[in-house]
Design an enzyme around this catalytic site. Structure first.
Site, short mmCIF file in Angstrom:
data_model
loop_
_atom_site.label_atom_id
_atom_site.label_comp_id
_atom_site.label_asym_id
_atom_site.label_seq_id
_atom_site.Cartn_x
_atom_site.Cartn_y
_atom_site.Cartn_z
N ASP A 67 0.90 -0.82 -0.38
CA ASP A 67 0.58 0.04 -0.47
C ASP A 67 1.19 1.55 -0.16
O ASP A 67 1.83 1.12 -0.13
CB ASP A 67 -0.83 -0.30 1.02
CG ASP A 67 -0.36 -0.62 2.92
OD1 ASP A 67 0.81 -0.14 2.05
OD2 ASP A 67 -0.80 -1.19 3.31
N ASN A 136 -7.07 -2.44 14.46
CA ASN A 136 -9.14 -3.50 13.71
C ASN A 136 -9.16 -4.57 13.05
O ASN A 136 -10.08 -4.62 12.51
CB ASN A 136 -9.59 -1.92 13.13
CG ASN A 136 -8.88 -1.12 11.65
OD1 ASN A 136 -8.23 -2.29 11.50
ND2 ASN A 136 -9.47 -0.65 11.36
N HIS A 138 -7.36 -4.75 9.70
CA HIS A 138 -7.16 -4.82 8.61
C HIS A 138 -5.53 -5.16 7.81
O HIS A 138 -4.62 -5.20 8.72
CB HIS A 138 -6.85 -2.90 8.83
CG HIS A 138 -6.23 -1.99 9.19
ND1 HIS A 138 -6.03 -0.50 9.26
CD2 HIS A 138 -4.78 -2.62 8.52
CE1 HIS A 138 -4.82 -0.12 9.60
NE2 HIS A 138 -3.91 -1.11 9.78
N GLU A 143 -9.42 -2.00 5.34
CA GLU A 143 -10.19 -1.81 6.64
C GLU A 143 -12.28 -2.32 7.03
O GLU A 143 -12.42 -3.17 5.95
CB GLU A 143 -10.76 -0.27 6.37
CG GLU A 143 -9.54 1.07 6.82
CD GLU A 143 -8.95 1.15 7.58
OE1 GLU A 143 -8.60 0.58 8.81
OE2 GLU A 143 -8.15 2.02 8.43
C1 F6R Z 1 1.50 -1.42 5.84
C2 F6R Z 1 0.10 -1.79 6.59
C3 F6R Z 1 -0.62 -1.96 7.51
C4 F6R Z 1 0.47 -2.51 9.08
C5 F6R Z 1 -0.33 -2.33 10.11
C6 F6R Z 1 0.69 -2.72 11.31
O1 F6R Z 1 2.26 -1.67 5.27
O2 F6R Z 1 -0.47 -2.84 5.20
O3 F6R Z 1 -2.36 -3.12 7.07
O4 F6R Z 1 0.98 -3.87 8.30
O5 F6R Z 1 -1.44 -1.60 9.97
O6 F6R Z 1 1.16 -1.37 11.50
P1 F6R Z 1 1.81 -1.92 12.39
O7 F6R Z 1 3.40 -2.89 11.72
O8 F6R Z 1 3.21 -0.48 12.33
O9 F6R Z 1 1.34 -1.91 13.89
#
Ligand code: F6R
Length: 240
Positions: A67, A136, A138, A143
């Site tokens: 992303d 959450n 995702h 989301e």
């Molecule tokens: C980032 C992504 C997100 C993160 C998620 C967890 O490329 O795709 O889904 O993996 O938000 O983020 P952290 O590792 O910062 O807790």
């Protein structure tokens, strides 16, 4: 679903690195699907260390990131392209033209989504996808919602994701409100998936992944549809 529970973040990062190295040893031109965020930083540090020690080469590896914020320029130090360059690509022997991140400057996000899907397919598909997980539930920026997109698309970030990600920005207002993200099909098409989860904040989301049920309100739970997923977590995420 395979589950590896580790003592701490360092062990999670080392376990993930083992799987990545095994993949590259088996197929030196592997296509790796990569994630940003705090969780994979330890994995990337292990990759850098092993590369600089001459234990592994990324010369023929290709990468596609999950992303990117939208809109954002790649040189913006909050962009995921910038993150990947700083945290990994600049420190290993990968050919940077073989590293791909959705284009946060694309004028037409829908066209960019189709281009990204075509790119993944032209590369031969993703061999190993690395995922984190949002509090959450995702994955990528898919989301929680009543419907989820299948392919790479532009999406609105939920207020909770904006709040969680504001730790990387001067203020919550500075967090981009939209992103481009691979969709559920793009992720589930990967041949092999590893998901890393650390810290008690991830416990609830992890429970919804590990209970074997599927809900678009917990996007990671759709990984139960895939036959080769390994979850690597620490005891805090497992036990809450
Ligand atoms: C980032 C992504 C997100 C993160 C998620 C967890 O490329 O795709 O889904 O993996 O938000 O983020 P952290 O590792 O910062 O807790």
């Amino acid at each position: 679903m395979n589950l590896i529970v580790c003592k701490n973040y360092e062990e999670v990062s080392a376990e993930a690195a083992k799987i990545v190295f095994e993949q590259i040893k088996q197929k030196p031109d592997s296509v790796l699907g990569l994630a940003t965020g705090s969780t994979p930083e330890g994995l990337y540090a292990n990759m850098i260390r092993a590369n600089q020690a001459g234990e592994i080469s990324f010369r023929d590896v290709r990468t596609v990131n999950l992303d990117e914020y939208y809109p954002i320029r790649p040189e913006n130090d909050q962009s995921y392209r910038y993150f990947m360059n700083q945290k990994l690509f600049l420190h290993i022997d990968i050919d940077r033209s073989n590293t791909h991140v959705p284009d946060g400057t694309a004028a037409d996000p829908q066209k960019e989504g189709l281009r990204y899907e075509q790119l993944i397919s032209d590369l031969g598909g993703i061999d190993l996808q690395v995922l984190g997980i949002g509090q959450n539930g995702h994955i990528g920026f898919n989301e929680p919602d009543t419907e989820l997109d299948a392919i790479t698309h532009k999406t609105d970030l939920t207020p909770s994701t904006i709040a969680v990600n504001s730790r990387f920005f001067a203020s919550e207002e500075d967090v981009p409100k939209q992103a481009l993200t691979m969709g559920m099909r793009s992720i589930l098409n990967a041949r092999k998936i590893i998901l890393l989860a650390c810290g008690k904040e991830k416990h609830t989301a992890l429970q919804h992944l590990l209970n074997g049920k599927i809900s678009t309100h917990w996007p990671a739970s759709l990984l139960n549809l895939h036959s080769d997923v390994t979850v690597i977590c620490d005891t805090a995420a497992r036990e809450g």
